[in-house]
Design a protein around this motif. Structure first.
Motif, PDB file in Angstrom:
ATOM      1  N   TRP A  96       0.794  -1.245  -0.001  1.00  0.00           N
ATOM      2  CA  TRP A  96      -0.088  -0.179   0.052  1.00  0.00           C
ATOM      3  C   TRP A  96       0.859   1.420   0.055  1.00  0.00           C
ATOM      4  CZ3 TRP A  96      -4.392   1.666  -1.582  1.00  0.00           C
ATOM      5  CH2 TRP A  96      -5.084   2.768  -0.958  1.00  0.00           C
ATOM      6  N   ILE A  97       2.034   1.302   0.695  1.00  0.00           N
ATOM      7  CA  ILE A  97       2.846   2.377   0.693  1.00  0.00           C
ATOM      8  C   ILE A  97       3.535   2.777  -0.832  1.00  0.00           C
ATOM      9  CG2 ILE A  97       3.828   2.019   3.078  1.00  0.00           C
ATOM     10  CD1 ILE A  97       6.449   0.973   1.590  1.00  0.00           C
ATOM     11  N   GLY A  98       3.212   1.999  -1.807  1.00  0.00           N
ATOM     12  CA  GLY A  98       3.535   2.274  -3.145  1.00  0.00           C
ATOM     13  C   GLY A  98       2.530   3.318  -3.829  1.00  0.00           C
ATOM     14  N   GLN A  99       1.456   3.771  -3.197  1.00  0.00           N
ATOM     15  CA  GLN A  99       0.747   4.848  -3.649  1.00  0.00           C
ATOM     16  C   GLN A  99       1.694   6.232  -3.503  1.00  0.00           C
ATOM     17  OE1 GLN A  99      -2.342   5.728  -4.554  1.00  0.00           O
ATOM     18  NE2 GLN A  99      -3.614   3.699  -4.092  1.00  0.00           N
ATOM     19  N   PRO A 100       1.389   7.014  -4.690  1.00  0.00           N
ATOM     20  CA  PRO A 100       2.403   8.107  -4.904  1.00  0.00           C
ATOM     21  C   PRO A 100       2.116   9.158  -3.631  1.00  0.00           C
ATOM     22  CG  PRO A 100       1.221   7.692  -7.024  1.00  0.00           C
ATOM     23  CD  PRO A 100       0.644   6.806  -5.803  1.00  0.00           C
ATOM     24  N   ALA A 101       0.631   9.119  -3.156  1.00  0.00           N
ATOM     25  CA  ALA A 101       0.551  10.162  -1.860  1.00  0.00           C
ATOM     26  C   ALA A 101       1.481   9.780  -0.868  1.00  0.00           C
ATOM     27  CB  ALA A 101      -0.837  10.090  -1.601  1.00  0.00           C
ATOM     28  N   PHE A 102       2.083   8.667  -0.546  1.00  0.00           N
ATOM     29  CA  PHE A 102       2.665   8.216   0.294  1.00  0.00           C
ATOM     30  C   PHE A 102       4.184   8.725   0.558  1.00  0.00           C
ATOM     31  CE2 PHE A 102       0.034   4.971   2.202  1.00  0.00           C
ATOM     32  CZ  PHE A 102       0.250   4.852   3.477  1.00  0.00           C
ATOM     33  N   ARG A 103       4.742   9.202  -0.724  1.00  0.00           N
ATOM     34  CA  ARG A 103       6.133   9.333  -0.961  1.00  0.00           C
ATOM     35  C   ARG A 103       6.771  10.458   0.151  1.00  0.00           C
ATOM     36  NH1 ARG A 103       5.796   9.311  -7.430  1.00  0.00           N
ATOM     37  NH2 ARG A 103       5.548   7.090  -7.597  1.00  0.00           N
ATOM     38  N   PRO A 104       6.059  11.491   0.383  1.00  0.00           N
ATOM     39  CA  PRO A 104       6.558  12.569   1.191  1.00  0.00           C
ATOM     40  C   PRO A 104       6.519  11.935   2.691  1.00  0.00           C
ATOM     41  CG  PRO A 104       4.630  13.382   0.557  1.00  0.00           C
ATOM     42  CD  PRO A 104       4.901  12.129  -0.440  1.00  0.00           C
ATOM     43  N   TYR A 105       5.609  11.186   3.079  1.00  0.00           N
ATOM     44  CA  TYR A 105       5.640  10.642   4.314  1.00  0.00           C
ATOM     45  C   TYR A 105       6.392   9.379   4.482  1.00  0.00           C
ATOM     46  CZ  TYR A 105       1.274  13.159   4.878  1.00  0.00           C
ATOM     47  OH  TYR A 105       0.235  14.159   5.173  1.00  0.00           O
ATOM     48  N   LEU A 106       6.709   8.797   3.418  1.00  0.00           N
ATOM     49  CA  LEU A 106       7.676   7.673   3.560  1.00  0.00           C
ATOM     50  C   LEU A 106       9.165   8.410   3.669  1.00  0.00           C
ATOM     51  CD1 LEU A 106       7.056   5.027   0.906  1.00  0.00           C
ATOM     52  CD2 LEU A 106       7.345   4.748   3.255  1.00  0.00           C
ATOM     53  N   LYS A 107       9.507   9.422   2.953  1.00  0.00           N
ATOM     54  CA  LYS A 107      10.729   9.975   3.389  1.00  0.00           C
ATOM     55  C   LYS A 107      10.743  10.635   4.909  1.00  0.00           C
ATOM     56  CE  LYS A 107      11.508  12.023  -1.470  1.00  0.00           C
ATOM     57  NZ  LYS A 107      11.598  13.238  -2.048  1.00  0.00           N
TER      58      LYS A 107
END
Length: 257
Positions: free
Chosen positions: A46-57
């Motif tokens: 689920w973390i592959g959603q583009p919206a996750f990217r800044p949160y993953l960083k």
């Protein structure tokens, strides 16, 4: 059936997460780091959603910074292309790679063939199939993350326990070819083609001619994925004059003998 109204719960799984969800995810994930100092953080697709990217960083920076502050070695995993290479460890669920990957990676699978938890009258992998998978993965610079589903009282089902004990018996003899090992110039040889895939439900069938290589403390290990019927094991990659060795083979021994 297009005449039916769509299930909102089903659609929610595929829609991009909103800010409230992402803020909650980040708070919960960092709370795990603060409270439990985990050595390992496993993330699903689920973390592959583009919206996750800044949160993953933000989470990755926090997790790694906190670990560095504690002098703690940690691992975080991702699937598919959810994170850039070398920022975390690539995970291939119930799947394999067809060649050596220079960056570390892992496959995760379960002792159970059909589930990740406890199921009554479940069907289990054999110890041989899991050992074969472990050897193939390690020879390609990977790690095996093995899931075991306990019963409600915390006990391990007897069939799963038996498989784990058999794997342990094999590792007691052959573990020096696995623990702390590194890949060789070629991962292996043999006729069986291993497809690079995720969610590969077909259990790989190997032959005695399928051999995987690892190295450890200056030794080269050749692990046959079957016992030759005629009692003779031929390793073609070690032909005289092979460029993969600095000199001729001087001695060979069988672990445990």
């Amino acid at each position: 059936d297009n005449s039916k109204e769509p299930d909102p719960n089903h659609l929610e799984r595929w829609l991009p997460p909103n800010k409230a969800f992402l803020d909650d995810w980040l708070a919960r994930s960092t709370e795990l780091v603060d409270k439990y100092n985990p050595d390992f953080m496993y993330f699903d697709w689920w973390i592959g959603q583009p919206a996750f990217r800044p949160y993953l960083k933000r989470f990755a920076a926090y997790y790694y910074d906190e670990a560095a502050r504690r002098h703690q070695g940690v691992v975080m995993t991702y699937k598919l292309e959810a994170m850039p290479a070398n920022t975390a460890v690539l995970d291939v669920e119930r799947g394999k790679l067809d060649n050596t990957r220079l960056l570390p990676w892992e496959t995760d699978t379960s002792v159970s063939i059909h589930s990740w938890g406890y199921v009554k009258d479940d069907e289990y992998r054999s110890s041989q199939s899991l050992i074969d998978e472990l050897v193939d993965v390690v020879s390609k610079n990977g790690n095996l993350l093995l899931n075991v589903g306990p019963k409600a009282d915390g006990t391990i089902p007897e069939q799963a326990r038996s498989v784990l004990l058999q794997i342990g018996a094999w590792l007691r003899v052959n573990g020096e070819a696995i623990y702390g090992s590194r890949p060789w110039f070629v991962y292996g040889e043999g006729p069986t083609v291993v497809k690079s895939s995720a969610k590969n439900s077909d259990l790989q069938q190997y032959t005695p001619a399928d051999i995987r290589f690892t190295t450890h403390n200056g030794a080269l290990y050749a692990i046959a994925l079957g016992w030759p019927a005629d009692g003779t094991l031929r390793i073609h990659s070690l032909w005289r004059g092979t460029p993969y060795l600095r000199g001729p083979v001087c001695s060979v021994r069988l672990l445990g003998s």
